[in-house]
Design an enzyme around this catalytic site. Structure first.
Site, short mmCIF file in Angstrom:
data_model
loop_
_atom_site.label_atom_id
_atom_site.label_comp_id
_atom_site.label_asym_id
_atom_site.label_seq_id
_atom_site.Cartn_x
_atom_site.Cartn_y
_atom_site.Cartn_z
N LYS A 215 0.13 3.41 -2.85
CA LYS A 215 -1.05 4.28 -2.91
C LYS A 215 -0.66 5.76 -2.86
O LYS A 215 -1.37 6.61 -3.39
CB LYS A 215 -2.03 3.94 -1.77
CG LYS A 215 -2.68 2.54 -1.94
CD LYS A 215 -3.59 2.19 -0.78
CE LYS A 215 -4.52 1.00 -1.02
NZ LYS A 215 -3.94 -0.32 -0.82
N VAL B 115 1.06 -3.79 3.74
CA VAL B 115 1.06 -5.10 4.39
C VAL B 115 2.33 -5.92 4.12
O VAL B 115 2.48 -7.02 4.65
CB VAL B 115 -0.18 -5.95 4.03
CG1 VAL B 115 -1.45 -5.33 4.61
CG2 VAL B 115 -0.31 -6.20 2.55
N TYR C 26 -3.31 -1.75 -10.44
CA TYR C 26 -3.29 -1.58 -8.99
C TYR C 26 -2.36 -2.62 -8.33
O TYR C 26 -1.51 -2.27 -7.49
CB TYR C 26 -4.72 -1.70 -8.44
CG TYR C 26 -4.80 -1.86 -6.94
CD1 TYR C 26 -4.54 -0.78 -6.10
CD2 TYR C 26 -5.12 -3.09 -6.38
CE1 TYR C 26 -4.59 -0.94 -4.72
CE2 TYR C 26 -5.17 -3.24 -5.00
CZ TYR C 26 -4.91 -2.18 -4.17
OH TYR C 26 -4.94 -2.33 -2.81
N TYR D 254 -4.61 3.25 8.05
CA TYR D 254 -5.90 2.55 8.10
C TYR D 254 -6.71 2.96 9.32
O TYR D 254 -6.69 4.12 9.72
CB TYR D 254 -5.71 1.03 8.07
CG TYR D 254 -4.75 0.57 7.04
CD1 TYR D 254 -4.99 0.82 5.69
CD2 TYR D 254 -3.59 -0.10 7.37
CE1 TYR D 254 -4.11 0.41 4.72
CE2 TYR D 254 -2.70 -0.52 6.39
CZ TYR D 254 -2.96 -0.26 5.08
OH TYR D 254 -2.09 -0.66 4.13
N SER E 85 0.79 -1.23 0.00
CA SER E 85 0.00 0.00 0.00
C SER E 85 0.82 1.28 0.00
O SER E 85 0.26 2.37 -0.12
CB SER E 85 -0.96 0.02 1.19
OG SER E 85 -2.07 -0.79 0.90
#
Ligand code: GLN
Length: 312
Positions: A71, A263, A193, A245, A68
């Protein structure tokens, strides 16, 4: 410039030693089977100052799956090409839910809460699939350029594993498609992605690559700024509120820096105007954040505030 100040270098090494005490905690992610084999005993730290001085300790040179952390890169690219129009399709608020949750997506009619949960990053990726002829290659090229490391690559095994276990991300993408919030084909968007998630980079690569967030958009690679200063400030704000998160509030209280976790066990944190930091340790807590990595950042933040106040 590696290790320009020997006292800072010694400080980073001492943090790495102290954070190793947390290596027994947490669990390596296994919902993507290719990640389950990651060695839980690794811990790396890299710090890059805005002037390009680099301090590393532990396993800082070992490439890992950035997951992530990508992102942040996706968002930077999409904001660069689409500006604030992006916010019609993805929100700006913390979700308070796990990163792969689908609950709000249905009740909020296909508009994800923020760009750092999976659904949000998938919408952001949709923009990139529209904007670039070869978006996967573009992501790899940008990661190489920003980190200055031509060996950065997409891990094909992780990519295949993510694709095979894509049910939840595919469900999010189809739901958004049903609500008219995805312009491209679901498969094409998911492939891009996952390719971003499957980039392999080291703490060193990542501290250098994300230095533009500490330097008003100016990269370590030189040349034109990657993004304008106001955009860097806004991305940092989003990292502060949503980068960890559903644990963003806990982390803000403990560390107080904008940060983004993945992760794979990596966390990038920014001291705006001063430093970019990357820590990595694969074992995660229940929110999906690296246990030893968060502790290392806590120690770094504590040390930096002593440094600012001039106390030992
Ligand atoms: N590739 C992972 C997923 O889509 C990324 C999740 C993460 O790092 N939080 O599930």
């Amino acid at each position: 410039r590696p290790g320009a100040s020997s006292s800072l270098q010694a400080w980073v090494e001492s943090i790495e030693r102290r954070a190793r005490s947390r290596l027994g905690g947490g669990r390596v992610a296994d919902y993507i089977p290719a990640l389950a084999t990651q060695p839980a005993d690794r811990l790396g730290i890299a710090l890059c100052t805005r002037d390009g001085d680099l301090y590393t300790a532990g396993d800082a040179e070992e490439p890992f799956s950035i997951q992530s952390l990508s992102k942040v890169l996706l968002l930077s690219l999409a904001l660069r090409s689409h500006g604030d129009a992006l916010w019609q399709r993805v929100g700006l608020n913390p979700s308070g839910m796990p990163f792969n949750s689908l609950m709000q997506l249905e009740s909020e009619r296909g508009k994800p809460r923020n760009p750092f949960i999976n659904a949000g990053a998938i919408v952001v990726t949709d923009h990139l699939v529209s904007a670039y002829a070869t978006p996967v290659k573009h992501l790899q090229d940008i990661a190489r350029h920003l980190s200055g490391n031509p060996a950065v690559r997409i891990d094909r095994e992780v990519l295949a594993s993510e694709w095979q276990h894509r049910a939840r991300n595919a469900a999010a993408a189809y739901l958004m498609k049903a609500f008219g919030n995805l312009n491209n084909e679901v498969d094409a968007v998911l492939e891009t992605y996952f390719a971003g998630c499957a980039l392999r980079m080291s703490c060193r690569d990542l501290a250098i690559a994300f230095n533009y967030l500490a330097a008003d958009g100016v990269t370590q690679a030189g040349g034109q700024p990657f993004i304008p200063p106001a955009m860097a400030q806004r991305i940092n704000a989003l990292m502060f509120t949503s980068g960890m998160y559903d644990a963003a509030g806990d982390f803000a209280y403990r560390v107080g820096l904008p940060a983004k976790s993945g992760v794979g066990g990596g966390i990038v944190a920014i001291v705006p105007g001063e430093l970019s930091i990357c820590v990595w340790s694969p074992a995660l807590d229940t929110s999906g954040n690296s246990v030893a990595g968060q502790y290392a950042l806590e120690l770094i933040a504590e040390g930096l505030s002593h440094l600012r106040r001039g106390t030992p």
